[in-house]
Design a protein around this motif. Structure first.
Motif, PDB file in Angstrom:
ATOM      1  N   ASN A  78      -8.338   1.586  -5.485  1.00  0.00           N
ATOM      2  CA  ASN A  78      -9.824   1.887  -5.306  1.00  0.00           C
ATOM      3  C   ASN A  78      -9.910   2.617  -3.903  1.00  0.00           C
ATOM      4  N   GLU A  79      -9.629   1.445  -2.969  1.00  0.00           N
ATOM      5  CA  GLU A  79      -9.602   2.032  -1.461  1.00  0.00           C
ATOM      6  C   GLU A  79      -8.891   3.087  -1.118  1.00  0.00           C
ATOM      7  N   SER A  82       0.828  -1.106   0.145  1.00  0.00           N
ATOM      8  CA  SER A  82       0.041   0.115   0.048  1.00  0.00           C
ATOM      9  C   SER A  82       0.858   1.226  -0.108  1.00  0.00           C
ATOM     10  N   ARG A 126      -9.982   6.575  -3.054  1.00  0.00           N
ATOM     11  CA  ARG A 126     -11.158   7.048  -2.133  1.00  0.00           C
ATOM     12  C   ARG A 126     -10.792   7.758  -1.058  1.00  0.00           C
ATOM     13  N   GLU A 127     -10.047   7.005  -0.331  1.00  0.00           N
ATOM     14  CA  GLU A 127      -9.487   7.708   1.026  1.00  0.00           C
ATOM     15  C   GLU A 127      -8.782   9.090   0.758  1.00  0.00           C
ATOM     16  N   ALA A 132      -8.151  -3.448  -6.512  1.00  0.00           N
ATOM     17  CA  ALA A 132      -8.997  -3.181  -5.242  1.00  0.00           C
ATOM     18  C   ALA A 132      -8.230  -2.111  -4.110  1.00  0.00           C
ATOM     19  N   LEU A 133      -7.035  -2.368  -4.117  1.00  0.00           N
ATOM     20  CA  LEU A 133      -6.288  -1.400  -3.092  1.00  0.00           C
ATOM     21  C   LEU A 133      -6.211  -0.007  -3.654  1.00  0.00           C
TER      22      LEU A 133
END
Ligand code: ADP
Ligand code: MG
Length: 487
Positions: free
Chosen positions: A472-473, A422, A476-477, A469-470
Motif C-alpha cells: 500500500n505504502e 521493499s 501510493r507513492e 502494508a508495504l
C-alpha cells in the motif's frame, strides 16, 4: 409466553436432573462402574441384594456431591439421612432404592443463566440429594423374554432439583447447558447425555401470566437437551389446548416419544407417601465435619461465572466472547495458553473463528485439536514479527490443521514467508504498472476504483507473499509520485 386461541400463556418448568457421579465404585458397594461393560460383570452381592449384605457409603461420592453443592452456592447440610424408597422393579433386586428424601445432603442453592439478550437470570436450586441408580431391563434381546443387567444398579446419582423458575424450553436448554458446564468444571459428573450419565425429568405446567401455578405433568427420563426442549414445547401446547377446550390437566407422569415428537401418558402420578419412605436401618445418618466442608470450599476450581468475569476484566474480551470461551473448561484452558503474552482479542478471534471452524469440520472437540495451543500461539507470533501477513497466516493455519505440523516448519517448507523487502516489492509494482499503463492513466484521471486492481495484480505477482502494508505504502507513492500531482 405461548399464544393460545384465547390469549397468552406462561410455561412453568422445574427440572429434576440425575447426574451420575464420576466414581470408580458404586455408592454403597465396591463394584466397578465402567460404562459399556459386559452385562452383569460389575455387580457385588450388595447390588444384587443377597441376604445379609450391608451397604457401606462411598466417601468419594459424598465428596463429589458436596463439591457440586458448593458450586451451586447451596447450603451444605452437615447431617443428612438415607431413606428406603420402596417399589417393585425387576431391575431393583432389594425392592427399594436407597435415596435421600427429607434430609438431603445439599439444600437451597442457585444457578445464574446468561440469557441471549445479555441479561442474567437466577434459577433456584431446591436441593441436591444422593441416591442409587437402578439396573437396566433389556427388552430387545429376545422375542418374548426380558433380560436384566445389574451393572448400573447401585451407581451413585446426584439428583439436582430446580425450583419451578424456568419459563420456556429455551431457558430449560440454557439451564441444562450451564449445569453440565459446572459439573464438568468440577469433574463430579462427565455430563455425557448419550451414555445416560446426565438424564432429566421435566415438570411442566401452564398458567395465565400472574396467576398461581397450574397442575404439572412430569416427563420422564429425557437424555438430550434437544429432546428436553421439544418435550416442553409439545407438553405446554398440549396443556394449553386442553384448558382452552374447557378441560383440566390431570397430574401425570408422561414419556417423550422422540420419533413422533409427542409426550404420552405413562402412569398417573404417584404420591410420596406411596413409596413408604423410611430411614434405612442399615445406614447411620451421614455426618459431615464442618472443617472438611470448608476445605472442599477452598479447593473448588475457578467456575464458569468467575472465569467469564476474569476473561472480561483481565483480557478485555466482550461478555459474549468470554461466555463462549468459558463454556467448556478445555476451551478456556486452550484460549489462555494462546493468549499468554499475546494480544488476547486476536487470540480469541483465532480460537472462536478459524479453530472452531476447523474442529467443526473435523467433528472433534478441542481436546483432539490437530493444532495445539502452543502451535496456534507460534502462528500468532509469526504474524506479530512480520513473517506472515494475515492472509498467509490463514494458509499456514489450514496446513497446520491438515498436517499437525508447526507453523515455522510450514513457512520454511512452503516458502510462505511474507516479502518485506521493499526493493522486491517495488520491482513487482513497477512491472505491474508498466504492464497496465492504460489503467494507470485511467486511475490518474480519477478512476479510484482501479487501486484495488493494482493491489490484486501485485499480490498475484508475489504469490500473495508481499507485505500488504508495504504494498500500500509503495504503491501510493508510485501512483502519486510519478503523476507529479497531489492526489
Ligand atoms: P416430586 O418429588 O413428586 O417429583 P417435587 O415437589 O420434588 O415433586 O417437585 C419436582 C419438580 O417439579 C421440581 O423441579 C419443581 O420445581 C417442579 N414443580 C413443582 N410445581 C410445579 C409446577 N406447578 N409447574 C412446573 N413445575 C413444577
Ligand atoms: Mg419427580
Amino acid at each position: 409466553m405461548m399464544e393460545g386461541r384465547t390469549g397468552w400463556w406462561e410455561t412453568v418448568i422445574g427440572l429434576e436432573v440425575h447426574a451420575q457421579v464420576v466414581s470408580k465404585a458404586k455408592l454403597f458397594s465396591g463394584a466397578a462402574t465402567q460404562f459399556g461393560a459386559e452385562p452383569n460383570t460389575q455387580v457385588s452381592p450388595v447390588d444384587a441384594a443377597f441376604p445379609g449384605m450391608l451397604p457401606v457409603i462411598n466417601r468419594f461420592c459424598v465428596e463429589q456431591a458436596v463439591k457440586t453443592g458448593l458450586a451451586l452456592d447451596a447450603e451444605i447440610r452437615l447431617e443428612s439421612v438415607f431413606d428406603r424408597k420402596n417399589y417393585f422393579y425387576p431391575d431393583l433386586p432389594p425392592g427399594y432404592q436407597i435415596s435421600q428424601y427429607q434430609q438431603p445432603v445439599v439444600g437451597r442453592g442457585k444457578v445464574a443463566l446468561d440469557m441471549p439478550d445479555g441479561t442474567t437470570r437466577e434459577i433456584g436450586i431446591t436441593r441436591l440429594h444422593l441416591e442409587q441408580d437402578a439396573g437396566k431391563s433389556l427388552h430387545d434381546q429376545h422375542p418374548i423374554l426380558s433380560y436384566v443387567d445389574l451393572n448400573r444398579a447401585g451407581i451413585a446419582l446426584m439428583e439436582i432439583v430446580s425450583e419451578p423458575d424456568l419459563r420456556s424450553a429455551e431457558e430449560a436448554g440454557i439451564y441444562l447447558r450451564k449445569l453440565r458446564s459446572i459439573l464438568r468444571y468440577l469433574g463430579t459428573c462427565d455430563g455425557n447425555m448419550e451414555e445416560g450419565s446426565l438424564r432429566c425429568d421435566c415438570n411442566v405446567s401452564v398458567r395465565r401470566p400472574g396467576e398461581p401455578y397450574g397442575t404439572r405433568c412430569e416427563i420422564k427420563n429425557l437424555n438430550s437437551i434437544r429432546h428436553v426442549m421439544q418435550a416442553i414445547e409439545y407438553e405446554a401446547r398440549r396443556q394449553i389446548d386442553i384448558i382452552e377446550e374447557g378441560g383440566t390437566i390431570a397430574q401425570q407422569t408422561r414419556l417423550f416419544d422422540a420419533g413422533r415428537n409427542i409426550t404420552r401418558p405413562m402412569r398417573s402420578k404417584e404420591e410420596a407417601h406411596d413409596y413408604r419412605y423410611f430411614p434405612d436401618p442399615d445406614l447411620s445418618p451421614l455426618v459431615l465435619d464442618p472443617e472438611w466442608v470448608t476445605r472442599m470450599r477452598v479447593q473448588l476450581p475457578e467456575l464458569p461465572d468467575t472465569k467469564k468475569a476474569r476473561f472480561v476484566s483481565a483480557y478485555g474480551l466482550s461478555p459474549d466472547d468470554a461466555a463462549v470461551l468459558v463454556a467448556e473448561k478445555e476451551t478456556a484452558l486452550y484460549f489462555e495458553r494462546v493468549a499468554a503474552g499475546r494480544d488476547p482479542k486476536a487470540a480469541a478471534n483465532w480460537v472462536m473463528g478459524d479453530l472452531f471452524g476447523a474442529l467443526n469440520r473435523l467433528g472433534v472437540g478441542i481436546e483432539q485439536s490437530p493444532v495445539s495451543a502452543e502451535q496456534l500461539g507460534s502462528l500468532m507470533d509469526l504474524i506479530a514479527n512480520g513473517t506472515l501477513s494475515g492472509r498467509l497466516a490463514k494458509e499456514v493455519f489450514a496446513e497446520m490443521v491438515a498436517t499437525g505440523a508447526d507453523p515455522g516448519s510450514i513457512v520454511e517448507a512452503k516458502g510462505l514467508r511474507q516479502v518485506t523487502d521493499s526493493g522486491a516489492i517495488e520491482a513487482a509494482i513497477d512491472t505491474v504498472l508498466a504492464a497496465h499503463a492504460d489503467k494507470v492513466a485511467e486511475y490518474r484521471a480519477g478512476r479510484d476504483k482501479l487501486y484495488g486492481f493494482f493491489v490484486g495484480q501485485i499480490m498475484r505477482a508475489t504469490q500473495g507473499k508481499a507485505n500488504p502494508a508495504l504494498v500500500n505504502e509503495l504503491l501510493r507513492e508510485k501512483l502519486t509520485g510519478e503523476s507529479g500531482g497531489a492526489r
